[in-house]
Write an enzyme that holds these catalytic residues in place. Structure first.
Site, PDB file in Angstrom:
ATOM      1  N   GLY A  47       0.872  -1.177   0.000  1.00  0.00           N
ATOM      2  CA  GLY A  47       0.000   0.000   0.000  1.00  0.00           C
ATOM      3  C   GLY A  47       0.897   1.212   0.000  1.00  0.00           C
ATOM      4  O   GLY A  47       1.863   1.266  -0.758  1.00  0.00           O
ATOM      5  N   GLU A  48       0.629   2.129   0.874  1.00  0.00           N
ATOM      6  CA  GLU A  48       1.462   3.331   0.977  1.00  0.00           C
ATOM      7  C   GLU A  48       2.012   3.388   2.397  1.00  0.00           C
ATOM      8  O   GLU A  48       1.243   3.593   3.345  1.00  0.00           O
ATOM      9  CB  GLU A  48       0.596   4.553   0.636  1.00  0.00           C
ATOM     10  N   SER A  49       3.318   3.193   2.530  1.00  0.00           N
ATOM     11  CA  SER A  49       3.898   3.055   3.867  1.00  0.00           C
ATOM     12  C   SER A  49       3.676   4.293   4.741  1.00  0.00           C
ATOM     13  O   SER A  49       3.467   4.189   5.948  1.00  0.00           O
ATOM     14  CB  SER A  49       5.384   2.716   3.770  1.00  0.00           C
ATOM     15  N   CYS A  79       6.090  -5.438   0.313  1.00  0.00           N
ATOM     16  CA  CYS A  79       6.221  -4.112  -0.305  1.00  0.00           C
ATOM     17  C   CYS A  79       6.144  -3.000   0.748  1.00  0.00           C
ATOM     18  O   CYS A  79       7.073  -2.848   1.525  1.00  0.00           O
ATOM     19  CB  CYS A  79       5.207  -3.963  -1.430  1.00  0.00           C
ATOM     20  N   ARG A  99      12.960   3.191  -0.859  1.00  0.00           N
ATOM     21  CA  ARG A  99      11.564   3.240  -1.327  1.00  0.00           C
ATOM     22  C   ARG A  99      11.505   3.657  -2.784  1.00  0.00           C
ATOM     23  O   ARG A  99      12.350   4.387  -3.259  1.00  0.00           O
ATOM     24  CB  ARG A  99      10.765   4.273  -0.527  1.00  0.00           C
ATOM     25  N   ILE A 127       5.300  -3.526  -7.600  1.00  0.00           N
ATOM     26  CA  ILE A 127       4.487  -2.329  -7.857  1.00  0.00           C
ATOM     27  C   ILE A 127       5.083  -1.149  -7.078  1.00  0.00           C
ATOM     28  O   ILE A 127       5.055  -1.153  -5.846  1.00  0.00           O
ATOM     29  CB  ILE A 127       3.019  -2.544  -7.421  1.00  0.00           C
ATOM     30  N   ARG A 128       5.639  -0.219  -7.781  1.00  0.00           N
ATOM     31  CA  ARG A 128       6.332   0.927  -7.146  1.00  0.00           C
ATOM     32  C   ARG A 128       7.123   0.427  -5.936  1.00  0.00           C
ATOM     33  O   ARG A 128       7.010   0.921  -4.822  1.00  0.00           O
ATOM     34  CB  ARG A 128       5.332   2.018  -6.750  1.00  0.00           C
ATOM     35  N   HIS A 163       4.882  -8.698  -4.535  1.00  0.00           N
ATOM     36  CA  HIS A 163       3.552  -9.018  -4.003  1.00  0.00           C
ATOM     37  C   HIS A 163       3.160 -10.459  -4.322  1.00  0.00           C
ATOM     38  O   HIS A 163       2.459 -10.695  -5.322  1.00  0.00           O
ATOM     39  CB  HIS A 163       2.509  -8.107  -4.664  1.00  0.00           C
ATOM     40  N   GLU A 165       0.919 -12.175  -3.094  1.00  0.00           N
ATOM     41  CA  GLU A 165      -0.544 -12.337  -2.990  1.00  0.00           C
ATOM     42  C   GLU A 165      -1.256 -12.014  -4.302  1.00  0.00           C
ATOM     43  O   GLU A 165      -2.446 -12.283  -4.447  1.00  0.00           O
ATOM     44  CB  GLU A 165      -1.092 -11.465  -1.838  1.00  0.00           C
TER      45      GLU A 165
HETATM   46  N1  GLN Z   1       5.616   2.830  -2.975  1.00  0.00           N
HETATM   47  C1  GLN Z   1       4.957   2.386  -1.790  1.00  0.00           C
HETATM   48  C2  GLN Z   1       5.607   2.981  -0.533  1.00  0.00           C
HETATM   49  O1  GLN Z   1       6.646   3.526  -0.616  1.00  0.00           O
HETATM   50  C3  GLN Z   1       4.972   0.866  -1.703  1.00  0.00           C
HETATM   51  C4  GLN Z   1       4.232   0.294  -2.875  1.00  0.00           C
HETATM   52  C5  GLN Z   1       3.530  -0.987  -2.594  1.00  0.00           C
HETATM   53  O2  GLN Z   1       3.337  -1.396  -1.444  1.00  0.00           O
HETATM   54  N2  GLN Z   1       3.077  -1.616  -3.643  1.00  0.00           N
HETATM   55  O3  GLN Z   1       5.039   2.883   0.519  1.00  0.00           O
END
Ligand code: GLN
Length: 182
Positions: A47-49, A79, A99, A127-128, A163, A165
């Protein structure tokens, strides 16, 4: 066995589906009282840390979680979940993380890679994604892709930059469950 899945933000539902497929009971954590239910292990999803960290603090889960991990609660971070365990976040794992490490163009990609303890290559969806720049001496590197550390283990803390999952292959989750039941 009962696995808790942190469900404040991000890709928690996919982990739940994975565990369902493996016949393992799980529940979602959305607040402190969910968190306080008995659990044998915990998954921190992608997600977004920055958001996950803020919500953990706002909901007063942060201190309990950190203490439980330090006391040996098995945890699997994918992630953003990986980022959550580094020294800028929960600070329970001896890893230095970069990151959004692959840049804008290469931020999201798919490959298949080796994973120590799993005998054939596994699918890896990034993913990112972050990667691990360096690890302390108590950390075992489990996977390296293009010279970058993308999975590691420290005691009962398992992290992947990708990921698992999001693919059909259940072996990384099974690997985590074997840590939980060890
Ligand atoms: N870019 C997100 C972060 O820095 C991590 C991306 C992800 O969990 N798919 O939190």
């Amino acid at each position: 066995m009962k696995i808790a899945i942190l469900a404040l933000q991000g890709a928690f539902e996919e982990h739940r589906q994975m565990l369902l497929k493996l016949g393992v009971e799980s529940f979602l954590i959305r607040n402190l009282s969910d968190y306080q239910q008995p659990k044998d292990g915990l998954i921190i999803p992608g997600g977004e840390s920055t958001t996950i960290l803020k919500l953990l603090k706002d909901l007063s889960i942060y201190d309990f979680l950190k203490k439980d991990i330090e006391n040996g609660l098995p945890v699997f971070g994918t992630c953003a979940g990986l980022i959550m365990l580094d020294s800028n976040h929960l600070d329970t794992m001896d890893i230095v993380v970069k990151r959004n490490a692959y840049g804008r163009q290469l931020g999201s990609f798919y490959c298949e890679g080796e994973f120590s303890g799993i005998d054939t290559k596994i699918p890896m969806t990034f993913i990112r994604a972050p990667y691990i720049v360096s690890v302390g001496q108590n950390v075992k590197v489990l996977s390296v892709v293009d010279g970058k550390i993308v999975a590691a283990l420290q005691n009962k803390q398992l992290v992947t930059a990708f990921h698992p999952e999001l693919n059909e292959d259940t072996r990384v989750h099974e690997y985590f469950l074997s840590i939980v039941s060890a």
